[in-house]
Design an enzyme around this catalytic site. Structure first.
Site, PDB file in Angstrom:
ATOM      1  N   ASP A  27     -39.379-115.955  34.952  1.00 45.57           N
ATOM      2  CA  ASP A  27     -40.133-116.999  35.093  1.00 45.57           C
ATOM      3  C   ASP A  27     -39.355-118.536  35.227  1.00 45.57           C
ATOM      4  O   ASP A  27     -38.424-118.336  34.371  1.00 45.57           O
ATOM      5  CB  ASP A  27     -41.477-116.890  34.863  1.00 45.57           C
ATOM      6  CG  ASP A  27     -42.599-117.644  34.778  1.00 45.57           C
ATOM      7  OD1 ASP A  27     -42.362-118.036  35.370  1.00 45.57           O
ATOM      8  OD2 ASP A  27     -43.950-117.442  35.145  1.00 45.57           O
TER       9      ASP A  27
ATOM     10  N   GLU B 245     -52.157-122.847  33.790  1.00 47.89           N
ATOM     11  CA  GLU B 245     -51.708-122.669  32.931  1.00 47.89           C
ATOM     12  C   GLU B 245     -53.120-122.943  31.453  1.00 47.89           C
ATOM     13  O   GLU B 245     -53.474-122.986  31.595  1.00 47.89           O
ATOM     14  CB  GLU B 245     -49.963-122.432  33.612  1.00 47.89           C
ATOM     15  CG  GLU B 245     -49.132-121.433  34.283  1.00 47.89           C
ATOM     16  CD  GLU B 245     -48.678-121.916  34.761  1.00 47.89           C
ATOM     17  OE1 GLU B 245     -47.976-121.685  33.832  1.00 47.89           O
ATOM     18  OE2 GLU B 245     -47.740-121.616  36.045  1.00 47.89           O
TER      19      GLU B 245
END
Length: 843
Positions: A327, A524
């Protein structure tokens, strides 16, 4: 229809958390991080062995230099690499991150996206002077609810809403439609589906999860992978408009303590396997070709460095033969690593770094680590083999980079919009319908109110054009339909009247009011919450509902949110309450269910069943509440149900000041555990400004209350003489590493009033270890419109570049002026959008 009905009924019978008897159980004082691969499920290979393909992989690998091999391990973001760079650095992949767009423009057209992708593909395949065999790159993008970076694309409901449908067959269609639109721009790879099993709705990524129940996630993971990639083993697999899928984020991202993004999942190995691993078993069984490692930890061990789970379990026991991608800069969080160097991640089993802007030093350091033996050659060859295998399966070596005029008619096509509209209809969950106010007769006078009524950006949520989904104008949604527009179209066609009035005002009293409101877009960690109170307990929308009710107007609430929140007061103030989730671009799907046919018969009944339990209070984690939840997992009324529920309790359960995450100053007042201090030049101690007016010890910095949107909701800061500083200081260290890596900004809502023509004015942060990072600000303030409220932002990475240790700040905001100056300040927060964004100063 019968099969779909059986699937739907089966899902309704799964009680919330019935299988999760150990979820949420207290862990031992010293958490056990031992992994037992033999207890994890074996997964039957989705693809038959292909000796010819493996021979091609081996031949390519044998002809590659170590430099070429290391290049395959690196993925760079389009904001930090050009096609020309690929002539020197033969990287394996390029991505377009959440705030990345062709030529720096997030609102680029589909044709501009395709042109840029073609340039990268062509550069990767350009003939080399040294005769090396060119290896095509793979281009990745977060197409998480449609091809959501591209204006005009079909936007499907976010995953939490799709989970309410309980319709895997429709999920396959959604996956196929998404892949077709992605491939139309020549992008090969999407970072989807998310297979998290969220266990705490405070997590800002809850809407990326299909459900709190692993069975729903597993069924959807399989269907979505098959839709995106095609049926494994068939002729269509990764061909004819299909794209490479990614199962993410491995493993346990939905189970972090208190729902903290990138946090620690404190559960047993059995829970990690049976709950959080369920979607991966299904996705691997469907032939998913890539897996993304999670930012999060399991019992304190970061997933990017967990060899036992990445290699022994995923690749070994479960037989995954694709590749694992990291990521965004997540490797840099491992102990002993940085964004520029992390052999530990590769040795643990990571195959490709996601290194958006650190790719060049990371390449150099990884190459040196291979040559020194710190990264074994066998591990390098294994990683490259996996990457080449996926590229060959996707046919990337069998056709030239796409060229020519693009046919982009598939993007936002009527057929795809019809699929999305159906998904909207099926995802709606009816929580309340007292007095049969629904369905609404389209012949009536309908008032449509609320700030979400005619707002496609709000109904689409985060990961929409921009990363956070903020700052997106209506013009970026050609062909889309707002909820108001959908209602108005059907009402007017039937001969009724539909009036848009966001504030609920009217000249002719309506027969019914539909009020559309809910969460503003976020993505997020920006969406992480401390509790479940809707908008931190703000009563703005509640006042609108009560105002309409007081005028004896039936009220239908349509709630836009990525997750259940505590809205008991709003439900009590409504005659009907509909959870619409984040429906995306096809708002008319809401009208299809809310409105009857002109002959008063039902158009479409409510189909959706809650994919997450609903909290009874603002502090209840509903997923673990069982029967004590306000609405259990699987709840959802239909028009045939008689709603006899009484008023809901309105006791929030909150105590003290419950502040939103990432906000340091709000309405002129510091948040809990924050202190607003004034200090003269050279005064290290400062004076806490507990109220307005206030002034520093020698009177060179003064603060008074002023009005912005309400009475005394801002503070005027006046610097005189040699000036000084105004700071927001925290009782506890503030950790902002992830936000800094993710390009989050420090945003000020301010009004420039008297800005000097010269002199030192700076914005900065102070660290726990004593560091003081400052960035020049005077010139930027001088360019702002005088005496006008605006938002001004500086990326957090600018403070890091100036020397700040972002892992431990004691003051996340310091305004330092050494010359006379005056401005007013209402809010200081972390965000990803502002009217004016300052670049970092040149080093």
């Amino acid at each position: 229809m019968r099969l779909a009905a059986r699937i739907h009924a089966a899902f309704r019978l799964v009680p919330a958390m019935a299988l999760l008897t150990v979820a949420g159980a207290a862990m031992a004082a010293t958490p056990d991080t031992t992994v037992h691969p033999q207890t994890w499920p074996k997964v039957a290979p989705a693809l038959k062995p292909d000796a010819a393909l493996e021979a091609r992989v081996a031949k390519l690998l044998a002809g590659m230099s170590v430099e070429d091999k290391v290049g395959q391990l690196i993925q760079a973001d389009i904001t930090a690499i050009t096609p020309d760079d690929l002539k020197t650095y033969h990287l394996g992949s390029v991505l377009a991150g959440g705030n990345s767009g062709p030529n720096g423009n997030e609102f680029s057209t589909a044709a501009q996206w395709r042109d840029l992708v073609d340039q990268f593909h062509a550069a990767a395949l350009a003939p080399s002077a040294d005769g090396r065999t060119p290896i095509p790159l793979i281009f990745g993008v977060d197409a998480v609810h449609g091809h959501n970076n591209v204006p005009g694309a079909t936007l499907f409901p976010h995953n939490s809403g799709l989970g309410a449908m309980r319709d895997p067959a429709l999920m396959r269609q959604i996956g196929a439609a998404t892949a077709a639109e992605v491939r139309a721009t020549h992008i090969d790879w999407t970072f989807a589906p998310t297979l998290a099993v969220p266990q705490d709705d405070r997590w800002g990524r809850t809407y990326e999860g299909y459900s709190q129940d692993p069975k729903v996630v597993a069924a959807y993971g399989k269907a979505m992978v098959e839709g995106l990639q095609g049926q494994a083993g068939s002729a269509e697999f990764l061909r004819d408009g299909h794209a490479i899928a990614t199962a993410k984020h491995f493993l346990g991202d939905g189970g972090t303590f208190e729902g903290r993004d990138q946090g620690d999942t404190r559960v047993s190995e059995a829970t990690l396997r049976d709950v959080h691993g369920a979607g991966y078993v299904a996705a691997l069984g469907a032939g998913v070709q890539t897996v993304m490692a999670s930012f999060s930890s399991w019992n304190g061990v970061k997933m990017h460095g967990n060899h036992a789970l990445l290699t022994d379990v995923l690749k070994g026991r479960m037989g995954f033969d694709g590749f694992i991608v990291g990521d965004w800069q997540a490797h840099g969080q491992l102990e002993g690593c940085s964004n520029d160097s992390c052999a530990k991640a590769i040795n643990a089993g990571l195959d490709m770094f996601m290194a958006p802007d650190s790719w060049k030093p990371l390449y150099a350091n990884t190459l040196a680590q291979v040559k020194s033996g710190e990264i074994p050659m066998a591990r390098l060859d294994d990683a490259v083999t996996r990457i080449l295998r996926v590229k060959l399966r996707a046919g990337l070596l069998d056709h030239p980079a796409a060229t020519g005029a693009p046919d982009l008619s598939v993007i936002g096509s009527p057929a795809h919009r019809d699929i999305a509209r159906r998904a909207v209809r099926e995802s709606l969950v009816l929580l309340k319908n007292r007095g049969g106010v629904l369905p609404i007769d389209p012949h009536r006078n309908v008032l449509v109110a609320g700030d979400g009524a005619d707002n496609i950006s709000k109904q689409s949520g985060g990961w929409t054009i921009t990363w956070q989904g903020t700052g997106v104008p209506a013009s970026a949604f050609p062909g889309a339909t707002s909820i108001y527009a959908g209602i108005a179209s059907q009402v007017k066609a039937a001969g009724g009247t539909a009036t848009l009035s966001p504030d609920g005002s009217f000249t002719t009293k309506p027969d019914v009011a539909v009020v559309v409101f809910g969460e503003d877009p976020y993505a997020e960690f920006q969406g992480d919450l401390k509790n479940f109170a809707y908008k931190n307990g703000s009563d703005t929308d509640l006042k609108l509902l009560r105002k309409l009710k007081a005028q004896h107007i039936p009220v239908v609430s349509v709630f836009l949110a990525g997750r259940p929140l505590w809205v008991n007061r709003e439900i009590n103030a409504s005659d009907a309450f509909v959870m619409a989730w984040l429906p995306g671009s096809e708002g008319e799907g809401v009208a299809d269910v809310l409105l009857s046919k002109p002959d008063a018969s039902i158009q479409y009944d409510f189909h959706g069943k809650l994919s997450y339990a609903w909290p009874r209070t603002a502090v209840q984690v509903a997923q673990t509440a069982g029967a004590k939840a306000q609405y259990p997992f699987g709840f959802g009324l239909t028009y045939a149900d008689h709603d006899r529920a009484g008023p809901l309790p309105e006791v929030s359960g909150l105590s003290g000041n419950q502040d939103p995450t990432g906000v340091y100053l709000q309405r002129g007042k510091p948040m809990q555990q924050m202190h607003l201090t004034l200090a003269d030049s050279g005064d290290a101690s400062g004076v806490e400004a507990v109220s307005a007016p206030a002034h520093s010890a020698k009177g060179q910095v003064a603060m008074t209350a002023v009005d912005y949107r309400a009475q005394e909701d801002a503070r005027r800061l006046s610097f005189t003489g040699a000036g000084g500083e105004v700071a927001l200081r925290s009782d506890k260290p503030i950790e902002l590493n992830r936000e800094t890596n993710g390009d989050v900004m420090l945003v000020m809502t301010l009004r420039a009033e008297q800005i000097p023509a010269s002199g030192d004015v700076a914005l900065g942060v102070d660290c726990v270890n004593g560091c003081r990072a400052r960035v020049p600000l005077r010139a930027a303030l001088a360019k702002l419109p005088a005496n006008r409220w605006t938002t001004l932002a500086l990326p957090l990475k600018c403070f890091r570049a100036a020397g700040a240790e972002m892992a431990a700040l004691k003051a996340p905001f310091v305004l330092d002026s050494r010359v006379p100056m005056q401005l007013s300040l209402s809010q200081v927060e972390l965000n990803s959008h502002a009217d004016t964004v300052l670049p970092c100063p040149a080093p």
